[in-house]
Design a protein around this motif. Sequence first.
Motif, PDB file in Angstrom:
ATOM      1  N   LEU A  77       0.825  -1.207   0.000  1.00  0.00           N
ATOM      2  CA  LEU A  77       0.000   0.000   0.000  1.00  0.00           C
ATOM      3  C   LEU A  77       0.855   1.252   0.000  1.00  0.00           C
ATOM      4  CD1 LEU A  77      -2.757   1.455   0.385  1.00  0.00           C
ATOM      5  CD2 LEU A  77      -2.461   1.114   2.846  1.00  0.00           C
ATOM      6  N   THR A  78       1.906   1.272   0.825  1.00  0.00           N
ATOM      7  CA  THR A  78       2.764   2.455   0.927  1.00  0.00           C
ATOM      8  C   THR A  78       3.520   2.708  -0.361  1.00  0.00           C
ATOM      9  OG1 THR A  78       2.998   2.057   3.294  1.00  0.00           O
ATOM     10  CG2 THR A  78       4.608   3.521   2.256  1.00  0.00           C
ATOM     11  N   ILE A  79       4.111   1.660  -0.908  1.00  0.00           N
ATOM     12  CA  ILE A  79       4.934   1.828  -2.103  1.00  0.00           C
ATOM     13  C   ILE A  79       4.090   2.180  -3.315  1.00  0.00           C
ATOM     14  CG2 ILE A  79       6.487   0.639  -3.689  1.00  0.00           C
ATOM     15  CD1 ILE A  79       7.525  -0.951  -1.327  1.00  0.00           C
ATOM     16  N   MET A  80       2.977   1.478  -3.499  1.00  0.00           N
ATOM     17  CA  MET A  80       2.192   1.599  -4.723  1.00  0.00           C
ATOM     18  C   MET A  80       1.424   2.902  -4.824  1.00  0.00           C
ATOM     19  SD  MET A  80       2.858  -0.939  -6.547  1.00  0.00           S
ATOM     20  CE  MET A  80       3.658  -2.518  -6.390  1.00  0.00           C
ATOM     21  N   MET A  81       0.925   3.416  -3.715  1.00  0.00           N
ATOM     22  CA  MET A  81       0.027   4.550  -3.837  1.00  0.00           C
ATOM     23  C   MET A  81       0.382   5.722  -2.934  1.00  0.00           C
ATOM     24  SD  MET A  81      -2.375   5.145  -5.869  1.00  0.00           S
ATOM     25  CE  MET A  81      -3.530   6.474  -6.138  1.00  0.00           C
ATOM     26  N   MET A  82       0.739   5.450  -1.671  1.00  0.00           N
ATOM     27  CA  MET A  82       0.949   6.538  -0.732  1.00  0.00           C
ATOM     28  C   MET A  82       2.111   7.435  -1.136  1.00  0.00           C
ATOM     29  SD  MET A  82      -1.164   7.026   1.653  1.00  0.00           S
ATOM     30  CE  MET A  82      -0.130   8.059   2.676  1.00  0.00           C
ATOM     31  N   VAL A  83       3.244   6.827  -1.490  1.00  0.00           N
ATOM     32  CA  VAL A  83       4.414   7.628  -1.860  1.00  0.00           C
ATOM     33  C   VAL A  83       4.134   8.518  -3.071  1.00  0.00           C
ATOM     34  CG1 VAL A  83       6.805   7.521  -2.653  1.00  0.00           C
ATOM     35  CG2 VAL A  83       6.048   6.039  -0.795  1.00  0.00           C
ATOM     36  N   PRO A  84       3.561   7.989  -4.167  1.00  0.00           N
ATOM     37  CA  PRO A  84       3.250   8.884  -5.300  1.00  0.00           C
ATOM     38  C   PRO A  84       2.258   9.975  -4.938  1.00  0.00           C
ATOM     39  CG  PRO A  84       3.239   6.600  -6.006  1.00  0.00           C
ATOM     40  CD  PRO A  84       3.318   6.577  -4.516  1.00  0.00           C
ATOM     41  N   LEU A  85       1.235   9.654  -4.132  1.00  0.00           N
ATOM     42  CA  LEU A  85       0.248  10.669  -3.775  1.00  0.00           C
ATOM     43  C   LEU A  85       0.864  11.775  -2.924  1.00  0.00           C
ATOM     44  CD1 LEU A  85      -3.009   8.639  -3.016  1.00  0.00           C
ATOM     45  CD2 LEU A  85      -2.582  10.205  -4.911  1.00  0.00           C
ATOM     46  N   LEU A  86       1.698  11.407  -1.964  1.00  0.00           N
ATOM     47  CA  LEU A  86       2.350  12.429  -1.148  1.00  0.00           C
ATOM     48  C   LEU A  86       3.287  13.293  -1.986  1.00  0.00           C
ATOM     49  CD1 LEU A  86       3.150  10.366   2.076  1.00  0.00           C
ATOM     50  CD2 LEU A  86       1.377  12.101   1.774  1.00  0.00           C
ATOM     51  N   PHE A  87       3.988  12.662  -2.915  1.00  0.00           N
ATOM     52  CA  PHE A  87       4.854  13.434  -3.813  1.00  0.00           C
ATOM     53  C   PHE A  87       4.036  14.403  -4.661  1.00  0.00           C
ATOM     54  CE2 PHE A  87       6.650  13.879  -8.096  1.00  0.00           C
ATOM     55  CZ  PHE A  87       7.837  14.533  -7.786  1.00  0.00           C
ATOM     56  N   LEU A  88       2.913  13.941  -5.190  1.00  0.00           N
ATOM     57  CA  LEU A  88       2.064  14.810  -5.997  1.00  0.00           C
ATOM     58  C   LEU A  88       1.487  15.953  -5.168  1.00  0.00           C
ATOM     59  CD1 LEU A  88       0.162  12.150  -8.143  1.00  0.00           C
ATOM     60  CD2 LEU A  88       1.966  13.695  -8.904  1.00  0.00           C
ATOM     61  N   TYR A  89       1.171  15.686  -3.912  1.00  0.00           N
ATOM     62  CA  TYR A  89       0.649  16.761  -3.057  1.00  0.00           C
ATOM     63  C   TYR A  89       1.712  17.824  -2.804  1.00  0.00           C
ATOM     64  CZ  TYR A  89      -2.063  18.982   0.631  1.00  0.00           C
ATOM     65  OH  TYR A  89      -2.774  19.889   1.385  1.00  0.00           O
ATOM     66  N   GLU A  90       2.936  17.387  -2.518  1.00  0.00           N
ATOM     67  CA  GLU A  90       4.013  18.354  -2.324  1.00  0.00           C
ATOM     68  C   GLU A  90       4.309  19.113  -3.617  1.00  0.00           C
ATOM     69  OE1 GLU A  90       5.296  19.148   0.531  1.00  0.00           O
ATOM     70  OE2 GLU A  90       4.044  17.658   1.548  1.00  0.00           O
ATOM     71  N   LEU A  91       4.235  18.426  -4.754  1.00  0.00           N
ATOM     72  CA  LEU A  91       4.397  19.116  -6.039  1.00  0.00           C
ATOM     73  C   LEU A  91       3.293  20.141  -6.241  1.00  0.00           C
ATOM     74  CD1 LEU A  91       5.784  19.406  -8.811  1.00  0.00           C
ATOM     75  CD2 LEU A  91       4.344  17.524  -9.632  1.00  0.00           C
ATOM     76  N   SER A  92       2.079  19.812  -5.818  1.00  0.00           N
ATOM     77  CA  SER A  92       0.963  20.756  -5.933  1.00  0.00           C
ATOM     78  C   SER A  92       1.218  22.012  -5.108  1.00  0.00           C
ATOM     79  CB  SER A  92      -0.339  20.082  -5.476  1.00  0.00           C
ATOM     80  OG  SER A  92      -0.618  18.934  -6.248  1.00  0.00           O
ATOM     81  N   ILE A  93       1.780  21.835  -3.897  1.00  0.00           N
ATOM     82  CA  ILE A  93       2.095  22.991  -3.055  1.00  0.00           C
ATOM     83  C   ILE A  93       3.146  23.858  -3.735  1.00  0.00           C
ATOM     84  CG2 ILE A  93       3.064  23.716  -0.845  1.00  0.00           C
ATOM     85  CD1 ILE A  93       1.845  21.246   0.419  1.00  0.00           C
ATOM     86  N   PHE A  94       4.160  23.234  -4.305  1.00  0.00           N
ATOM     87  CA  PHE A  94       5.229  23.979  -4.981  1.00  0.00           C
ATOM     88  C   PHE A  94       4.680  24.780  -6.159  1.00  0.00           C
ATOM     89  CE2 PHE A  94       8.377  24.077  -8.437  1.00  0.00           C
ATOM     90  CZ  PHE A  94       9.381  24.826  -7.827  1.00  0.00           C
ATOM     91  N   LEU A  95       3.851  24.152  -6.990  1.00  0.00           N
ATOM     92  CA  LEU A  95       3.266  24.844  -8.143  1.00  0.00           C
ATOM     93  C   LEU A  95       2.314  25.941  -7.699  1.00  0.00           C
ATOM     94  CD1 LEU A  95       2.547  21.740 -10.420  1.00  0.00           C
ATOM     95  CD2 LEU A  95       4.435  23.375 -10.628  1.00  0.00           C
ATOM     96  N   SER A  96       1.530  25.665  -6.656  1.00  0.00           N
ATOM     97  CA  SER A  96       0.607  26.676  -6.140  1.00  0.00           C
ATOM     98  C   SER A  96       1.358  27.884  -5.600  1.00  0.00           C
ATOM     99  CB  SER A  96      -0.278  26.062  -5.051  1.00  0.00           C
ATOM    100  OG  SER A  96      -1.122  27.034  -4.473  1.00  0.00           O
ATOM    101  N   ALA A  97       2.490  27.649  -4.931  1.00  0.00           N
ATOM    102  CA  ALA A  97       3.276  28.761  -4.400  1.00  0.00           C
ATOM    103  C   ALA A  97       3.835  29.632  -5.523  1.00  0.00           C
ATOM    104  CB  ALA A  97       4.414  28.220  -3.531  1.00  0.00           C
ATOM    105  N   GLY A  98       4.289  29.004  -6.617  1.00  0.00           N
ATOM    106  CA  GLY A  98       4.804  29.781  -7.739  1.00  0.00           C
ATOM    107  C   GLY A  98       3.736  30.647  -8.379  1.00  0.00           C
ATOM    108  N   ILE A  99       2.551  30.076  -8.581  1.00  0.00           N
ATOM    109  CA  ILE A  99       1.454  30.851  -9.168  1.00  0.00           C
ATOM    110  C   ILE A  99       1.024  31.983  -8.239  1.00  0.00           C
ATOM    111  CG2 ILE A  99      -0.944  30.722  -9.953  1.00  0.00           C
ATOM    112  CD1 ILE A  99      -0.389  27.858 -10.818  1.00  0.00           C
ATOM    113  N   THR A 100       0.967  31.700  -6.956  1.00  0.00           N
ATOM    114  CA  THR A 100       0.536  32.711  -5.983  1.00  0.00           C
ATOM    115  C   THR A 100       1.536  33.859  -5.908  1.00  0.00           C
ATOM    116  OG1 THR A 100      -0.604  31.012  -4.691  1.00  0.00           O
ATOM    117  CG2 THR A 100      -0.119  33.093  -3.586  1.00  0.00           C
ATOM    118  N   ARG A 101       2.839  33.551  -5.951  1.00  0.00           N
ATOM    119  CA  ARG A 101       3.850  34.625  -5.913  1.00  0.00           C
ATOM    120  C   ARG A 101       3.694  35.556  -7.102  1.00  0.00           C
ATOM    121  NH1 ARG A 101       7.461  30.527  -4.161  1.00  0.00           N
ATOM    122  NH2 ARG A 101       8.132  30.241  -6.327  1.00  0.00           N
ATOM    123  N   ARG A 102       3.485  34.988  -8.287  1.00  0.00           N
ATOM    124  CA  ARG A 102       3.322  35.851  -9.471  1.00  0.00           C
ATOM    125  C   ARG A 102       2.056  36.683  -9.380  1.00  0.00           C
ATOM    126  NH1 ARG A 102       5.448  31.156 -12.070  1.00  0.00           N
ATOM    127  NH2 ARG A 102       3.333  30.423 -12.544  1.00  0.00           N
TER     128      ARG A 102
END
Length: 260
Positions: free
Chosen positions: A212-237
């Motif tokens: 469960l952790t390897i197959m889904m949790m790790v990719p989802l957590l990575f995507l969530y952190e990527l979402s925060i990074f992209l959201s921060a860039g858009i918000t700064r601009r």
Amino acid sequence: MPFLDHLEELRWRIFWSLLAIAVGTVVGFALVYYFHVLELLVEPVRAARSEPDFRLIYLSPADPFFITLKLAVLVGVILSFPVVAYQVWAFLSPALEKHEKRAIVPALYLGLLLFLGGVAMAYYAALPVTLQFFQNFEGPSMQEQLEVGKTLAFVTKLLLAFGVVFELPVVIMVLTAMGLVTPEFLRAKRRHAAVAMTVLAAFMTPGDVITLTIMMMVPLLFLYELSIFLSAGITRRRRAREREHAEPTLGAPEGTVEAG
């Protein structure tokens, strides 16, 4: 543009989208029939059973044709996606601000890559583990006879579910561009998101905790952190533009009187 003109434009956008899907379905039928797409979807089932000659059963003489047709429609929708996305974009873009267009256009390309990545991960990693998990519950009083329609529906739903879930950064980018989500909100809700992702992963990839952790949790957590990074860039601009518009224009001091 008047309201009736909007309706007329929408009607033509829908017409061209349906036409693209129809043409894509015709091409998809040829691909499914001549390039054995069905075999690609059955291969994980065959590998999970370790039976090279394993075949799915069907219950009606017309089932093979309709299964091929359903797969053709699915392939046709995928092939026609660029045309449909363009029609949707052409209809909505006049109502968007310039900075919103700059955020949404890259999101479309990123979304396609993420969708394909999610489908690939499901096909090569999650699907074999899921099939093996369910196979462990076979008892001596049960005999497995996999029907082609239900089996392919299970496989395609899992593939599409992974593809859709991997669209999380795209959804966050669009919501941030519209001002509905901020990176501060995403950071504050990180723990809640982790719990929700755990529940979602449990439904999508049944199995032991490690799987469960390897197959889904790790990719989802990575995507969530990527979402925060992209959201921060858009918000700064966006905030930088707001500060520029808020600054008073430099001009002559008020109250001065010109010499006459």
